[in-house]
Scaffold this motif. Structure first.
Motif, PDB file in Angstrom:
ATOM      1  N   GLY A 257       1.836 -10.409   2.787  1.00 25.16           N
ATOM      2  CA  GLY A 257       1.397  -9.004   2.450  1.00 25.16           C
ATOM      3  C   GLY A 257       1.922  -8.598   1.056  1.00 25.16           C
ATOM      4  O   GLY A 257       2.858  -9.331   0.512  1.00 25.16           O
ATOM      5  N   PHE A 258       1.282  -7.488   0.480  1.00 22.58           N
ATOM      6  CA  PHE A 258       1.958  -7.182  -0.717  1.00 22.58           C
ATOM      7  C   PHE A 258       1.651  -5.568  -0.755  1.00 22.58           C
ATOM      8  O   PHE A 258       0.826  -5.023   0.159  1.00 22.58           O
ATOM      9  CB  PHE A 258       0.889  -7.718  -1.761  1.00 22.58           C
ATOM     10  N   VAL A 259       2.344  -4.879  -1.761  1.00 25.03           N
ATOM     11  CA  VAL A 259       2.262  -3.522  -1.970  1.00 25.03           C
ATOM     12  C   VAL A 259       2.274  -3.414  -3.567  1.00 25.03           C
ATOM     13  O   VAL A 259       3.157  -4.087  -4.160  1.00 25.03           O
ATOM     14  CB  VAL A 259       3.278  -2.648  -1.436  1.00 25.03           C
ATOM     15  N   THR A 260       1.449  -2.491  -4.157  1.00 24.67           N
ATOM     16  CA  THR A 260       1.390  -1.978  -5.571  1.00 24.67           C
ATOM     17  C   THR A 260       1.736  -0.571  -5.794  1.00 24.67           C
ATOM     18  O   THR A 260       1.220   0.089  -4.882  1.00 24.67           O
ATOM     19  CB  THR A 260       0.114  -2.586  -6.108  1.00 24.67           C
TER      20      THR A 260
ATOM     21  N   ARG B  64       5.228   8.902  -7.568  1.00 32.22           N
ATOM     22  CA  ARG B  64       4.695   7.357  -7.619  1.00 32.22           C
ATOM     23  C   ARG B  64       3.634   7.230  -6.673  1.00 32.22           C
ATOM     24  O   ARG B  64       3.529   8.231  -5.734  1.00 32.22           O
ATOM     25  CB  ARG B  64       5.638   6.437  -7.377  1.00 32.22           C
ATOM     26  N   GLU B  65       2.726   6.307  -6.578  1.00 33.85           N
ATOM     27  CA  GLU B  65       1.531   6.314  -5.918  1.00 33.85           C
ATOM     28  C   GLU B  65       1.435   4.833  -5.251  1.00 33.85           C
ATOM     29  O   GLU B  65       1.682   3.734  -6.064  1.00 33.85           O
ATOM     30  CB  GLU B  65       0.368   6.573  -6.299  1.00 33.85           C
ATOM     31  N   ILE B  66       1.438   4.525  -3.958  1.00 30.70           N
ATOM     32  CA  ILE B  66       1.162   3.123  -3.319  1.00 30.70           C
ATOM     33  C   ILE B  66      -0.521   3.196  -3.660  1.00 30.70           C
ATOM     34  O   ILE B  66      -1.457   3.781  -2.968  1.00 30.70           O
ATOM     35  CB  ILE B  66       1.396   3.216  -1.837  1.00 30.70           C
ATOM     36  N   TYR B  67      -0.625   2.273  -4.802  1.00 30.61           N
ATOM     37  CA  TYR B  67      -2.054   1.811  -5.057  1.00 30.61           C
ATOM     38  C   TYR B  67      -2.918   1.007  -3.881  1.00 30.61           C
ATOM     39  O   TYR B  67      -3.908   1.330  -3.514  1.00 30.61           O
ATOM     40  CB  TYR B  67      -2.452   1.403  -6.215  1.00 30.61           C
ATOM     41  N   SER B  68      -2.105   0.315  -3.456  1.00 25.38           N
ATOM     42  CA  SER B  68      -2.727  -0.747  -2.477  1.00 25.38           C
ATOM     43  C   SER B  68      -1.479  -1.315  -1.495  1.00 25.38           C
ATOM     44  O   SER B  68      -0.417  -1.792  -2.198  1.00 25.38           O
ATOM     45  CB  SER B  68      -3.414  -1.639  -3.159  1.00 25.38           C
ATOM     46  N   MET B  69      -1.875  -1.599  -0.304  1.00 27.43           N
ATOM     47  CA  MET B  69      -1.015  -2.298   0.574  1.00 27.43           C
ATOM     48  C   MET B  69      -1.821  -2.955   1.692  1.00 27.43           C
ATOM     49  O   MET B  69      -2.121  -2.375   2.412  1.00 27.43           O
ATOM     50  CB  MET B  69       0.224  -1.374   1.186  1.00 27.43           C
TER      51      MET B  69
END
Length: 174
Positions: free
Chosen positions: A79-82, A96-101
């Motif tokens: 998986g990943f988080v941006t 800050r914002e989690i754009y995608s996870m």
């Protein structure tokens, strides 16, 4: 899946990770949003096209303070988080914002997402303001984020996804 998350490696994504990130991204969308997003849109998602987009983004490196971390086990991307600066007009200072996870669907419920969130919180600082947007119908994600310290703040918006206007809910912590 490992019984012990110590076996999972979290590291900053590299350009070479783009194809694996894209595969996880597409599979996760197709599984998580199956009954939410129009089927034709989900069927049209192409890992190769997505890989090209990811490669371009990752080639620029962490720019504008945007960073992507991946979770991997024995070389396989789980998986990943941006994360980057909040894009909301009403963002708090330094928010800050989690754009995608997204995670490979086979890893759901095994603690990998929690491990990624902990990494983000550790890197940003426990008290750093952090936000994200979740599709209102995505109960699995909403439940997960509540369990990891995020709360809906009452802000909602509609987004066109594959020709459908879908409601999103903003969650915040810190």
């Amino acid at each position: 899946m490992p019984d012990d998350l110590d076996e999972v490696t979290i590291r900053t994504a590299q350009v070479d990770d783009a194809p694996a990130i894209a595969r996880v991204h597409v599979r996760s969308w197709q599984e998580a949003y199956e009954s939410i997003v129009p089927a034709a849109h989900l069927a049209s998602l192409d890992p190769e096209t997505r890989a090209d987009e990811w490669a371009r983004n990752l080639a620029n490196g962490p720019h504008d303070h945007v960073r992507t971390w991946i979770a991997a086990l024995e070389g396989a991307l789980l998986g990943f988080v941006t994360v980057g600066p909040s894009r909301d007009e009403d963002a708090r200072p330094r928010e800050r914002e989690i754009y995608s996870m997204y995670l490979d669907p086979g890893t759901w419920g095994h603690g990998v997402a929690r491990h990624l969130v902990r990494t983000v919180v550790h890197e940003l600082g426990e008290s750093a303001p952090l936000s994200l947007w979740v599709l209102a119908e995505n109960e699995r994600a909403r439940h997960f984020f509540r369990r990891t310290g995020f709360q809906p703040d009452g802000t909602e918006r509609f987004e066109d996804v594959g020709g459908a206007e879908l409601l999103q809910v903003r969650y915040r912590r810190g």
